[in-house]
Motif scaffolding. Structure first.
Motif, PDB file in Angstrom:
ATOM      1  N   SER A 161       0.836  -1.197   0.000  1.00  0.00           N
ATOM      2  CA  SER A 161       0.000   0.000   0.000  1.00  0.00           C
ATOM      3  C   SER A 161       0.872   1.249   0.000  1.00  0.00           C
ATOM      4  N   HIS A 169       1.383   3.711   1.929  1.00  0.00           N
ATOM      5  CA  HIS A 169       2.146   4.222   3.062  1.00  0.00           C
ATOM      6  C   HIS A 169       3.503   3.546   3.214  1.00  0.00           C
ATOM      7  N   ASP A 170       3.723   2.475   2.437  1.00  0.00           N
ATOM      8  CA  ASP A 170       5.072   1.881   2.460  1.00  0.00           C
ATOM      9  C   ASP A 170       6.104   2.862   1.926  1.00  0.00           C
ATOM     10  N   HIS A 195      -2.184  -2.780   8.906  1.00  0.00           N
ATOM     11  CA  HIS A 195      -1.348  -3.274   7.818  1.00  0.00           C
ATOM     12  C   HIS A 195       0.021  -3.699   8.355  1.00  0.00           C
ATOM     13  N   GLU A 255       5.614  -3.860   8.514  1.00  0.00           N
ATOM     14  CA  GLU A 255       4.601  -3.605   7.496  1.00  0.00           C
ATOM     15  C   GLU A 255       4.230  -4.894   6.786  1.00  0.00           C
ATOM     16  N   GLN A 256       2.966  -5.126   6.577  1.00  0.00           N
ATOM     17  CA  GLN A 256       2.575  -6.242   5.713  1.00  0.00           C
ATOM     18  C   GLN A 256       2.979  -5.942   4.267  1.00  0.00           C
TER      19      GLN A 256
HETATM   20 CO   LIG Z   1       1.603  -0.856   3.507  1.00  0.00          CO
END
Ligand SMILES: [Co+2]
Ligand SMILES: [Co+2]
Lengths: 286, 286
Positions: free
Chosen positions: B2, B4-5, B41, B115-116
């Motif tokens: 996603s 935000h990574d 996440h 983080e996933q």
């Molecule tokens: Co993410």
């Protein structure tokens, strides 16, 4: 099998119990702990399928418990009659009792308390073509249950538990066997006794080892009986056991994982050992 | 992955926390539940080995927690420095905090919140020789973790989770992977999207099925990429998925067990599919 397996059994009884503090229920609840399973020489099998498997394989039932909702259910009543006929006790209980005994939110409708049964090492005398598995100090109940299930699936003869292994009669192991606990002979023994017995074993002892020099697919498993010796989840085979093997094999690995799960490695080995013995019948559309 | 990574990360901080009711700790404790893992996440990896695996594979750490006993431990301090450098938070905590977060009596000294990361199905374009595994509605976290571990071990490329599967980022699955969670790409998709993608798959789709007409050892897996499709623990492959396979194979079984454990069956299949691709180097004493 201990002596009390042979005691004369009289026809059993049927009782209704709803209290969690009933002394019989308390004794059965205690079977969640190894200490009490050992002392009572008993264990719990959950669900109609497993109870039928146990009956069919000749295991001795002590107590059958079923939920009130099972009343009038033909299959359940038949298991109850079978229990009474063989001298066991039938308890009709609340779902809460079943839930507490099995530590499950949605328990099976039927639960059986059975006599433990193991084989003695000195009775294990494999013939040509027989495959046995020996597990050294296996720790994980799920792994042990899954190995028992695979041993059953490939038609191997039994499992020898060497040293301090997880209890084959725990809830988690019995569940993971999916009924194979009743089909696969289990031997419990110490390392010394195993090594002494191994000297008289007239076949090939194959161990898996990260340092194994032979490809697991390069061995002729067809001559005589085979004993597959697997190390435990943490350490693999200790030196004394590795040295007792005729052949140390290695399963190749490509990735960065340093080992396979024990039950998977045992499955891969057993399908290789039984490769010739497990032909698939031809199908019309094959 | 996603968005935000990709946020800009500033150097992180180090704090000491002993209270179980500290809001950061409460948020981390909530990661035991899928709902909060999905929302945040994020997920938890326990132990130095897994945290190092995650760093080395380029995963993003949010928080590193370690027990006070880890102070002065060179390896632990190095992980802390690495966390701070990558913009993460380091928490020095009591053993009680670690025990509560991981729900273990004897927790690991180091725990990481990451983080996933999953891959998108449309990015999966297998090349010749690639092997992928698709699991339909896999339920058991231990099975999923063990399959990820095996996929890593045999050098397969990744796992596609079809339909409502157990969460790959649960404690139990991550533990069972033994670090392979960080090495094996995971795709999550629905059945419709999978079937649409499968139409463009330029290789052989092999499913295992109790009614499979072909011996799993009789298939040539060397041509093009292979997708191994496995049904779930209870029902096997449903018709729509079975019909999407080029070949339905069967693993022969000798015993009364009606099926192998899913992770074992997947392992046996993967070692067969990769049989030619996994030669064992010759050893001097072989
Ligand atoms: Co993410
Ligand atoms: Co007895």
């Amino acid at each position: 099998m201990s002596g009390h397996d042979n005691e004369r059994r009289r026809p059993g009884q049927v009782k209704e119990v709803t209290s969690l503090t009933n002394p019989i229920i308390k004794d059965i609840r205690a079977l969640a702990q190894k200490k009490y399973r050992d002392r009572e020489h008993a264990f719990i099998a959950e669900g109609q399928k497993l109870v039928i498997d146990a009956f069919d394989a000749g295991w001795t039932i002590r107590t059958l418990l079923y939920a009130k909702a099972g009343r009038g259910n033909e299959a359940v009543e038949r298991l109850a009659a079978r229990t009474v006929a063989s001298g066991g006790l039938v308890l009709i209980v609340s779902e809460k009792v079943l839930s507490t005994i099995t530590k499950r939110d949605n328990p099976q409708m039927v639960v059986g308390v059975f006599e433990q049964k193991t084989a003695k090492l000195e009775t294990v005398k494999p013939a040509d073509g027989d495959v046995w598995v020996a597990l050294d100090r296996v720790r994980d109940p799920g792994n042990l249950g899954t190995v028992l299930r695979t041993v059953d699936a490939v038609g191997a003869k039994g499992v020898i538990l060497v040293g301090d292994c997880t209890d084959p009669f725990s809830f988690e192991t019995v569940r993971a066997t999916m009924g194979s606990i009743f089909a696969v002979p289990i031997v419990r023994t110490g390392e010394e006794a195993f090594l002494a017995w191994r000297k008289g074993f007239a076949g090939r002892v194959v161990g898996t080892h990260l340092k194994g020099s032979v490809d697991y697919r390069a061995v002729d498993y067809k001559k005589g009986p085979v004993l597959l010796l697997m190390g435990n989840e943490q350490q693999g085979l200790p030196d004394r056991l590795a040295e007792s093997c005729d052949t140390l094999v290695r399963i190749p690995q490509a990735g960065r994982a340093d080992s396979l799960n024990l039950a998977v490695a045992t499955g891969v080995m057993l399908y290789e050992i039984r490769r010739e013995a497990l032909p698939l019948e031809e199908r019309a559309d094959a």
